[in-house]
Design an enzyme around this catalytic site. Structure first.
Site, short mmCIF file in Angstrom:
data_model
loop_
_atom_site.label_atom_id
_atom_site.label_comp_id
_atom_site.label_asym_id
_atom_site.label_seq_id
_atom_site.Cartn_x
_atom_site.Cartn_y
_atom_site.Cartn_z
N GLU A 133 3.46 18.48 61.94
CA GLU A 133 3.64 19.11 63.26
C GLU A 133 3.01 18.33 64.40
O GLU A 133 2.05 18.80 65.04
CB GLU A 133 3.07 20.54 63.24
CG GLU A 133 3.69 21.41 62.18
CD GLU A 133 3.14 22.84 62.19
OE1 GLU A 133 2.21 23.12 62.97
OE2 GLU A 133 3.63 23.67 61.42
N HIS A 164 -2.95 16.09 58.99
CA HIS A 164 -2.73 17.48 59.40
C HIS A 164 -3.84 17.82 60.42
O HIS A 164 -4.66 18.70 60.19
CB HIS A 164 -2.76 18.41 58.18
CG HIS A 164 -2.16 19.76 58.39
ND1 HIS A 164 -1.15 20.26 57.62
CD2 HIS A 164 -2.45 20.75 59.27
CE1 HIS A 164 -0.85 21.49 58.01
NE2 HIS A 164 -1.63 21.81 59.01
N GLU A 198 7.10 24.56 55.35
CA GLU A 198 6.25 25.74 55.61
C GLU A 198 7.13 26.87 56.10
O GLU A 198 8.01 26.66 56.95
CB GLU A 198 5.22 25.48 56.73
CG GLU A 198 4.03 24.68 56.32
CD GLU A 198 3.03 24.50 57.47
OE1 GLU A 198 2.96 25.37 58.37
OE2 GLU A 198 2.35 23.47 57.45
N ASN A 200 8.98 23.02 59.36
CA ASN A 200 8.12 24.20 59.33
C ASN A 200 8.74 25.22 60.27
O ASN A 200 8.88 24.96 61.46
CB ASN A 200 6.70 23.87 59.81
CG ASN A 200 5.96 22.99 58.81
OD1 ASN A 200 6.47 22.69 57.74
ND2 ASN A 200 4.76 22.58 59.17
N TYR A 210 8.79 29.26 61.64
CA TYR A 210 8.15 30.57 61.68
C TYR A 210 8.92 31.61 62.47
O TYR A 210 8.93 32.77 62.12
CB TYR A 210 6.72 30.44 62.25
CG TYR A 210 5.80 29.76 61.24
CD1 TYR A 210 5.15 30.51 60.26
CD2 TYR A 210 5.64 28.38 61.22
CE1 TYR A 210 4.35 29.90 59.30
CE2 TYR A 210 4.85 27.76 60.27
CZ TYR A 210 4.21 28.53 59.31
OH TYR A 210 3.44 27.93 58.36
N ARG A 244 2.04 21.41 48.22
CA ARG A 244 1.88 20.51 49.38
C ARG A 244 0.45 20.66 49.92
O ARG A 244 0.03 21.77 50.26
CB ARG A 244 2.91 20.89 50.45
CG ARG A 244 2.74 20.13 51.72
CD ARG A 244 3.84 20.41 52.75
NE ARG A 244 3.46 19.71 53.96
CZ ARG A 244 3.22 20.28 55.13
NH1 ARG A 244 3.40 21.58 55.30
NH2 ARG A 244 2.84 19.56 56.15
O1 IFM Z 1 -1.76 27.36 59.55
C1 IFM Z 1 -0.75 26.66 60.20
C2 IFM Z 1 -0.54 25.30 59.56
O2 IFM Z 1 -1.70 24.54 59.57
C3 IFM Z 1 0.52 24.55 60.31
N1 IFM Z 1 1.72 25.31 60.50
C4 IFM Z 1 1.57 26.67 60.96
C5 IFM Z 1 0.57 27.40 60.13
C6 IFM Z 1 0.44 28.85 60.62
O3 IFM Z 1 0.06 28.89 61.93
#
Ligand code: IFM
Length: 448
Positions: A167, A122, A354, A293, A295, A78
């Site tokens: 995002e 992005h 992500e 995405n 985290y 990606r």
């Molecule tokens: O690096 C970023 C990415 O550009 C977008 N999502 C989160 C990642 C980590 O912070």
């Protein structure tokens, strides 16, 4: 012996990057400046005073990078496109050299047996468009549609997986309200108008992409969190619901239901965006998948002295030292989020676009040992496996990131890659996590 968890036969494994974070060559071959060039070149905006001017130098090293992906057994990649490399002014004449870079990159990937997944936006809006009002200007949504037309006409014969935005929350809120991302504004009304125009642009682009890239699949990528109240008090529950509304639902409900969440419309009051007749129908044009995405999870408490939502994030004492600032390694949060998306949004097709963790990686005798990253990835992949077992329509998983790169306002202080980047020499070193991922790809399963 450890258990082995095997994934469905056609599960899509990949890695991800983004143009400004890896390409460098910021002013070469006719590329125009983006808001991120301007922001990073402004004193005091980036923690370590660096920029993405060179970063991983992927623009010049893309063949080497694709060869490394191939060697690692990667089959899906990606990437995002730099709008101002293709259209230096954001509109008007195409910079053929910029488009050729992506043409060559796609060909190189395909020749290596790697399927490209392209994100059109992005966060690196052409500076010329920002000068005309940026995303807060409705016109930008239509210029984005024109950009999508140019790109998909040129690449749509070979690229069949498209993501409109990465995002939108980050670009709108960090870029237009918190001010720690480009373009560095601090205006809530503008931020919400920006979000609306980004979503509108997404809806406007879908038919264009489908027309030029026959048989393609198109989606949008949201950063989503699992959010919990800090206690069972009504005030904390309401705070968590507001954070969920601002962070998750504001970017999901318009896509799936064609409306913004009512509770948040009321909370934002005069700051709500201007919505024209027909906008919500365009925004809710059905997509093929939602990119997620993920985290961390977030625990929120009520705090009338807190942020614009009267919330405060609670950091639990049992978070590990290696957890990235406020980003807890909480794979269960991913599982719960995936189940919640299935239940609340009518079982959409999902792709984890992500997932990853930043660590203070060091080279030791030519190697990079990152057991905490392997642990993080294993647990999150495990959460994905469990969600599939429980009926979530999850089709793929992309590690963020293929290689260490420029982490926006944090500069080069954080390393997320499966591959270590030596920014001085440009050398790439596959980390232990990269080797572990090679095994995942070979076996279509996870184990420790
Ligand atoms: O690096 C970023 C990415 O550009 C977008 N999502 C989160 C990642 C980590 O912070």
């Amino acid at each position: 012996m450890n258990d082995i968890y095997t994934f469905p036969k056609d599960f899509i494994w990949g890695t991800a990057t983004a143009s400004y974070q890896i390409e460098g060559a910021w002013n070469e071959d006719g590329r125009g400046p983006s808001v991120w060039d301007t922001f990073a070149h402004t004193e005091g905006k980036i923690d370590d005073n660096t920029t993405g001017d060179k970063t991983c130098d992927h623009y010049h090293r893309f063949k080497e990078d694709v060869a490394l992906m191939k060697k690692m057994g990667l089959k899906n990649y990606r990437l995002s496109l730099s709008w101002s490399r293709i259209l230096p002014e954001g509109k008007g004449g195409v910079n053929q050299k910029g488009l050729d870079f992506y043409n060559d990159l796609i060909d190189e990937l395909l020749a290596a047996g790697i399927t490209p997944f392209i994100t059109l936006f992005h966060w690196d809006l052409p500076q010329a468009l920002q000068d005309a009002g940026g995303w807060a200007n409705r016109e930008t949504a239509y210029l984005y549609r024109d950009y999508a037309e140019i790109v998909t006409k040129a690449l749509g014969d070979r690229v069949k997986n498209w993501m409109t935005h990465n995002e939108p929350w980050v670009h709108t809120m960090c870029g237009h309200f918190f001010g720690n991302h480009a373009p560095g504004l601090t205006d809530l009304k503008k931020a919400l108008q920006t979000a609306h125009h980004m979503l509108l642009a997404h809806g406007l682009a879908i038919p264009v992409i489908r027309k030029n890239s026959k048989g393609c699949r198109v989606g949008l990528v949201n950063n989503l969190e699992w959010i919990e109240p800090a206690s069972s008090s009504e005030r904390d529950k309401a705070a968590a619901a507001r954070h969920d509304g601002a962070f998750n639902r504001w970017y999901l409900d318009p896509l799936f239901f064609g409306s913004y969440p009512q509770d948040m419309m009321e909370w934002y009051g005069e700051d709500v965006p201007q919505i024209e007749a027909g906008d919500m129908k365009i925004i809710s044009t059905p997509m093929d998948f939602l990119g997620v995405n993920f985290y961390t999870r977030r625990i929120m408490a009520h705090d009338s002295q807190g942020n614009f939502l009267n919330c405060r994030q609670v950091r639990y004492p049992f978070m590990r030292k290696s957890d990235y600032e406020e980003w807890e390694n909480n794979a269960e949060g991913l599982y719960r989020l995936l189940i919640r998306l299935k239940e609340d949004y009518n079982s959409p097709e999902l792709m984890i676009t992500e997932n990853g963790t930043p660590l203070q990686d060091k080279i030791e005798n030519g190697e990079v040992h990152d057991p905490d990253r392997i642990d993080y990835l294993y647990r999150h992949m495990g959460a994905a496996w469990q969600a599939i077992a429980d009926g979530v329509d999850l089709k793929g998983y992309f590690v963020w990131s293929f290689l260490d790169n420029f982490e926006w306002c944090l500069g080069f202080t954080k390393r997320f890659g499966l591959v270590y980047t030596d920014y001085e020499s440009g050398k790439r070193i596959v980390k232990d996590s990269g080797r572990w991922y090679e095994k995942v790809l070979k076996t279509n399963s996870i184990s420790l």
